[in-house]
Design a protein around this motif. Structure first.
Motif, short mmCIF file in Angstrom:
data_model
loop_
_atom_site.label_atom_id
_atom_site.label_comp_id
_atom_site.label_asym_id
_atom_site.label_seq_id
_atom_site.Cartn_x
_atom_site.Cartn_y
_atom_site.Cartn_z
N PRO A 97 0.30 8.16 -2.14
CA PRO A 97 1.62 7.45 -2.18
C PRO A 97 2.13 8.19 -0.47
O PRO A 97 2.24 9.47 -0.60
CB PRO A 97 2.55 7.05 -2.94
CG PRO A 97 2.25 8.24 -3.83
CD PRO A 97 0.95 8.36 -3.65
N LEU A 98 2.73 7.67 0.39
CA LEU A 98 3.21 8.02 1.43
C LEU A 98 4.85 8.04 1.11
O LEU A 98 5.51 7.22 1.74
CB LEU A 98 2.95 7.32 2.85
CG LEU A 98 1.53 7.37 3.13
CD1 LEU A 98 1.21 6.71 4.53
CD2 LEU A 98 1.21 8.96 3.66
N ASP A 99 5.40 8.92 0.43
CA ASP A 99 6.90 9.18 0.07
C ASP A 99 7.87 9.10 1.23
O ASP A 99 8.81 8.51 1.12
CB ASP A 99 7.10 10.25 -0.82
CG ASP A 99 6.08 10.32 -2.10
OD1 ASP A 99 5.84 9.24 -2.42
OD2 ASP A 99 5.85 11.28 -2.68
N LYS A 100 7.38 9.53 2.49
CA LYS A 100 8.35 9.54 3.50
C LYS A 100 7.92 8.63 4.67
O LYS A 100 8.48 8.44 5.69
CB LYS A 100 8.21 10.97 4.24
CG LYS A 100 8.39 12.20 3.56
CD LYS A 100 8.40 13.60 4.19
CE LYS A 100 8.91 14.52 2.97
NZ LYS A 100 8.73 15.86 3.63
N GLY A 101 7.25 7.62 4.11
CA GLY A 101 6.91 6.34 5.09
C GLY A 101 5.69 6.48 6.10
O GLY A 101 5.06 7.63 5.89
N LEU A 102 5.50 5.58 6.64
CA LEU A 102 4.37 5.60 7.56
C LEU A 102 4.92 5.31 9.05
O LEU A 102 5.74 4.23 9.17
CB LEU A 102 3.54 4.52 7.19
CG LEU A 102 2.28 4.22 8.43
CD1 LEU A 102 1.51 5.44 8.60
CD2 LEU A 102 1.33 3.22 7.95
N VAL A 103 4.97 6.37 9.78
CA VAL A 103 5.43 6.20 11.29
C VAL A 103 4.70 5.38 12.11
O VAL A 103 3.41 5.57 12.15
CB VAL A 103 5.75 7.54 11.97
CG1 VAL A 103 6.14 7.50 13.39
CG2 VAL A 103 6.63 8.61 11.19
N ILE A 104 5.10 4.36 13.01
CA ILE A 104 4.64 3.61 14.13
C ILE A 104 5.12 4.15 15.27
O ILE A 104 6.28 3.72 15.83
CB ILE A 104 4.71 2.26 13.74
CG1 ILE A 104 4.26 1.64 12.31
CG2 ILE A 104 3.76 1.36 15.07
CD1 ILE A 104 5.03 1.86 11.40
N ASP A 105 4.56 4.93 15.96
CA ASP A 105 4.88 5.63 17.36
C ASP A 105 5.18 4.49 18.06
O ASP A 105 4.41 3.51 18.45
CB ASP A 105 3.93 6.68 17.59
CG ASP A 105 4.20 7.88 17.20
OD1 ASP A 105 5.41 8.08 16.52
OD2 ASP A 105 3.15 8.53 16.82
N PRO A 106 6.16 4.53 19.43
CA PRO A 106 6.14 3.43 20.44
C PRO A 106 4.90 3.55 21.34
O PRO A 106 4.17 4.50 21.59
CB PRO A 106 7.38 4.27 21.24
CG PRO A 106 7.49 5.61 21.12
CD PRO A 106 6.73 5.92 19.70
N GLY A 107 4.50 2.22 21.60
CA GLY A 107 3.20 1.87 22.26
C GLY A 107 2.06 2.06 21.42
O GLY A 107 0.76 1.90 21.95
N LYS A 108 2.25 2.23 20.19
CA LYS A 108 0.87 2.59 19.51
C LYS A 108 0.74 1.46 18.28
O LYS A 108 1.75 0.64 18.15
CB LYS A 108 0.94 3.99 18.57
CG LYS A 108 1.29 5.03 19.53
CD LYS A 108 -0.10 5.42 20.27
CE LYS A 108 0.01 6.56 21.18
NZ LYS A 108 -0.91 7.14 21.92
N THR A 109 -0.51 1.19 17.94
CA THR A 109 -0.91 0.43 16.82
C THR A 109 -1.34 1.00 15.57
O THR A 109 -2.32 1.96 15.70
CB THR A 109 -1.92 -0.53 17.41
OG1 THR A 109 -1.28 -1.30 18.18
CG2 THR A 109 -2.29 -1.63 16.30
N VAL A 110 -0.87 0.48 14.62
CA VAL A 110 -1.32 1.36 13.08
C VAL A 110 -2.05 0.14 12.51
O VAL A 110 -1.48 -0.53 12.16
CB VAL A 110 -0.29 1.89 12.42
CG1 VAL A 110 -0.79 2.48 11.05
CG2 VAL A 110 0.37 2.98 13.32
#
Length: 173
Positions: free
Chosen positions: A92-105
């Motif tokens: 699990p990603l306990d600290k969350g999943l970052v979506i950087d500006p201008g990027k696609t996850v």
């Protein structure tokens, strides 16, 4: 000649509209665009399922997927699957999943995904499974996962394909 050219252009335009990916299910939340939300059908008795989607950040600041919840699951988490010396690991990603500006996850089989555990019912192909995503900046966002076939690798992938990566539908936790 002019009419024939006009008719041909109209036909080409109509065909292009039909061939273009449907954006009607895209969900906008703040600077984020969430699309292609899907899951796989689960066999009877399965207690675990994965959820997949694409998140695009059109803004100038990062946002973070901090949690997920679903009424059909007793527990829901954002997970990462990786290979380490030939061994597949999931956490699990306990600290969350970052979506950087201008990027696609992209949350997809074999990588980042939503892990829905302690299922209260089976996912049936053709159904929609509601989930709630919570982002640090964009807040809570309701999304429906389109249930594909058991072996699907992507939305619209249908059922029973050769599986490149394991699916979670048969796991018991």
């Amino acid at each position: 000649m002019k009419k024939m050219l006009k008719d041909t252009m109209f036909a080409a335009f109509a065909l292009a509209l039909c061939a273009a990916p449907a954006a009607a299910d895209d969900i906008k939340a703040g600077d984020l665009v969430i699309s292609q939300a899907w899951s796989r059908a689960t066999p009877g008795g399965a207690k675990v399922a994965g959820g997949y989607l694409t998140i695009e950040n059109k803004g100038t600041a990062a946002d973070k997927l901090v949690s997920v919840s679903a009424d059909i699951a007793g527990k829901a988490e954002v997970h990462e699957m990786t290979m380490d010396n030939g061994v597949m690991k999931m956490r699990p990603l306990d600290k969350g999943l970052v979506i950087d500006p201008g990027k696609t996850v992209k949350l997809a089989p074999g990588g980042y995904h939503l892990m829905l555990q302690e299922l209260k019912g089976a996912f049936k192909e053709g159904e929609k499974v509601p989930v709630m995503l919570e982002f640090e900046k964009a807040g809570k966002v309701a999304v429906s996962l389109d249930v594909q076939g058991v072996g699907a690798q992507a939305p619209g992938g249908g059922g029973m394909m050769m599986k490149k990566m394991p699916d979670h539908s048969g796991m018991k936790m």
